[in-house]
Design a protein around this motif. Structure first.
Motif, PDB file in Angstrom:
ATOM      1  N   VAL A  88      27.951  -7.108 -11.860  1.00  0.00           N
ATOM      2  CA  VAL A  88      28.759  -6.549  -9.700  1.00  0.00           C
ATOM      3  C   VAL A  88      28.891  -5.601  -9.176  1.00  0.00           C
ATOM      4  CG1 VAL A  88      30.049  -9.417  -9.767  1.00  0.00           C
ATOM      5  CG2 VAL A  88      30.624  -7.224 -10.273  1.00  0.00           C
ATOM      6  N   ALA A  89      29.558  -5.747  -7.924  1.00  0.00           N
ATOM      7  CA  ALA A  89      29.976  -3.876  -7.374  1.00  0.00           C
ATOM      8  C   ALA A  89      30.530  -4.350  -6.473  1.00  0.00           C
ATOM      9  CB  ALA A  89      28.367  -3.646  -6.408  1.00  0.00           C
ATOM     10  N   TYR A  91      21.645   3.181 -11.446  1.00  0.00           N
ATOM     11  CA  TYR A  91      23.056   2.870 -10.458  1.00  0.00           C
ATOM     12  C   TYR A  91      24.198   3.584 -11.210  1.00  0.00           C
ATOM     13  CZ  TYR A  91      20.398   0.209  -7.684  1.00  0.00           C
ATOM     14  OH  TYR A  91      20.129  -0.102  -5.769  1.00  0.00           O
ATOM     15  N   PRO A  92      24.850   3.760 -11.871  1.00  0.00           N
ATOM     16  CA  PRO A  92      26.616   3.934 -12.248  1.00  0.00           C
ATOM     17  C   PRO A  92      26.707   3.249 -13.074  1.00  0.00           C
ATOM     18  CG  PRO A  92      27.085   4.717 -10.385  1.00  0.00           C
ATOM     19  CD  PRO A  92      25.682   4.380  -9.788  1.00  0.00           C
ATOM     20  N   LEU A  93      27.189   2.811 -14.540  1.00  0.00           N
ATOM     21  CA  LEU A  93      26.910   1.386 -14.976  1.00  0.00           C
ATOM     22  C   LEU A  93      28.525   1.917 -15.595  1.00  0.00           C
ATOM     23  CD1 LEU A  93      26.473  -1.738 -15.465  1.00  0.00           C
ATOM     24  CD2 LEU A  93      25.317   0.068 -18.237  1.00  0.00           C
ATOM     25  N   ALA A 120      35.555  -1.116 -11.164  1.00  0.00           N
ATOM     26  CA  ALA A 120      34.276  -1.855  -9.839  1.00  0.00           C
ATOM     27  C   ALA A 120      35.091  -2.359  -8.685  1.00  0.00           C
ATOM     28  CB  ALA A 120      33.540  -2.821 -10.537  1.00  0.00           C
ATOM     29  N   ILE A 121      36.108  -3.056  -8.524  1.00  0.00           N
ATOM     30  CA  ILE A 121      35.893  -2.827  -7.437  1.00  0.00           C
ATOM     31  C   ILE A 121      36.752  -1.950  -6.384  1.00  0.00           C
ATOM     32  CG2 ILE A 121      38.070  -4.042  -5.862  1.00  0.00           C
ATOM     33  CD1 ILE A 121      39.220  -5.686  -7.561  1.00  0.00           C
ATOM     34  N   GLY A 155      31.877   1.953  -9.501  1.00  0.00           N
ATOM     35  CA  GLY A 155      30.138   1.933 -10.212  1.00  0.00           C
ATOM     36  C   GLY A 155      30.109   0.310 -10.053  1.00  0.00           C
ATOM     37  N   VAL A 156      29.260  -0.475 -10.698  1.00  0.00           N
ATOM     38  CA  VAL A 156      28.246  -1.253 -11.112  1.00  0.00           C
ATOM     39  C   VAL A 156      29.012  -1.723 -12.287  1.00  0.00           C
ATOM     40  CG1 VAL A 156      26.397  -1.251  -9.365  1.00  0.00           C
ATOM     41  CG2 VAL A 156      26.472  -1.185 -12.012  1.00  0.00           C
ATOM     42  N   ALA A 157      28.978  -3.121 -12.468  1.00  0.00           N
ATOM     43  CA  ALA A 157      29.562  -3.915 -14.047  1.00  0.00           C
ATOM     44  C   ALA A 157      29.321  -4.438 -14.719  1.00  0.00           C
ATOM     45  CB  ALA A 157      31.084  -3.243 -14.013  1.00  0.00           C
TER      46      ALA A 157
END
Length: 294
Positions: free
Chosen positions: A167-168, A186-188, A227-228, A232-234
């Motif tokens: 999710v992002a 994408y930064p994770l 993430a919110i 980054g994405v998670a």
């Protein structure tokens, strides 16, 4: 010989270690060794073979274990029947991985309290390894972990499966669908608690995929908040982000031909010593869990 000695003996037999049994009972190892030696002298037989690897039952010890379990069960049944003569509050200790503890079980435990108003339930959070450790020490009655337990002393039963999604933030500019090879772009924000994600990645990429991990957080809530805020994405369990998806704080990024499921197992100790009321509570949870999850 008394009930305490019998239960200490059974702890040593179960844990295969005098030191671990002493730790569980909060007494010194020397004090426990003395009690055990005194009982062995009374019986005229050694009950354990002691070595650097721990303590294993002798032939006499195996016989003693059989009858000690019966005696302890009879004693517990007697105490239970006597307690039934007056209203008492029964204890149930549950250990669970964070995503189950915080997002799945509260609704189930609400239903349990409606049917068993006199029970006192303690819900404890921990990683799968901690849950297993607490059950082996009999500090918990039942546990919930990710994947089946490798411990032979524990029995595992899969109770449900929750999808883990990438999710992002809804404000993050990114496609709705990517390939696994595009993930490192994408930064994770990584969660060390979700071992199922790492297992799934290893199975499909054999460890060759180099992720762009921005930072590693222990808390799923912390990962979700980051993430919110668009850091980054998670990867997050669906049960932990239902509200945020509905309110459009987060959006799902689908990964082509890649899906992660977190299989949740209910674990108990084999031949667990607990009273009939606790067993009844556990059976009720097993029966109603799927229909009462949050």
């Amino acid at each position: 010989m008394n009930m305490e000695t019998l239960k200490l003996f059974l702890d040593i037999a179960s844990l295969k270690s005098i030191s671990k049994a002493a730790q569980k009972s909060h007494i010194t190892q020397s004090a426990l060794s003395q009690q055990l030696k005194s009982w062995e002298n009374t019986l005229g037989s050694e009950l354990f073979v002691r070595s650097n690897k721990g303590a294993s039952l002798t032939e006499a010890g195996i016989i003693a274990e059989k009858y000690a379990e019966q005696i302890c069960k009879l004693y517990d049944d007697m105490v239970t029947e006597i307690n039934h003569l007056q209203p008492t509050q029964h204890e149930l200790s549950i250990y669970a991985i964070p995503e189950v503890c915080n997002y799945a079980l509260p609704c189930t435990l609400y239903e349990v309290k409606k049917h068993f108003p006199n029970c006192h339930i303690t819900l404890n959070e921990g990683a799968s390894s901690l849950v297993e450790e607490r059950l082996l020490l009999e500090e918990g009655d039942v546990g919930f972990i990710s994947g089946p337990s490798p411990k032979s002393e524990l029995c595992s039963n899969m109770v449900f499966s929750d999808q883990v999604m990438l999710v992002a933030s809804s404000t993050t500019v990114c496609p709705d669908k990517i390939t696994l090879n595009e993930l490192p772009k994408y930064p994770l924000i990584w969660s060390s608690q979700l071992h199922c994600v790492q297992r799934a990645l290893n199975n499909i990429s054999a460890g060759e995929l180099k992720l762009n991990i921005l930072f590693n957080l222990d808390s799923i809530e912390a990962v979700k908040l980051a993430a919110i805020r668009g850091h980054g994405v998670a990867f997050l369990p669906y049960m932990s982000i239902k509200k945020e998806l509905y309110s459009k704080q987060l959006k799902i990024i689908h990964i082509d031909q890649f899906q992660v499921n977190n299989d949740v197992y209910m674990v108990k100790k084999h031949n667990q010593r607990c009273d009939n009321d606790t067993k009844q509570l556990i059976r009720y949870i097993e029966k109603t869990l799927i229909d009462t999850l949050c």
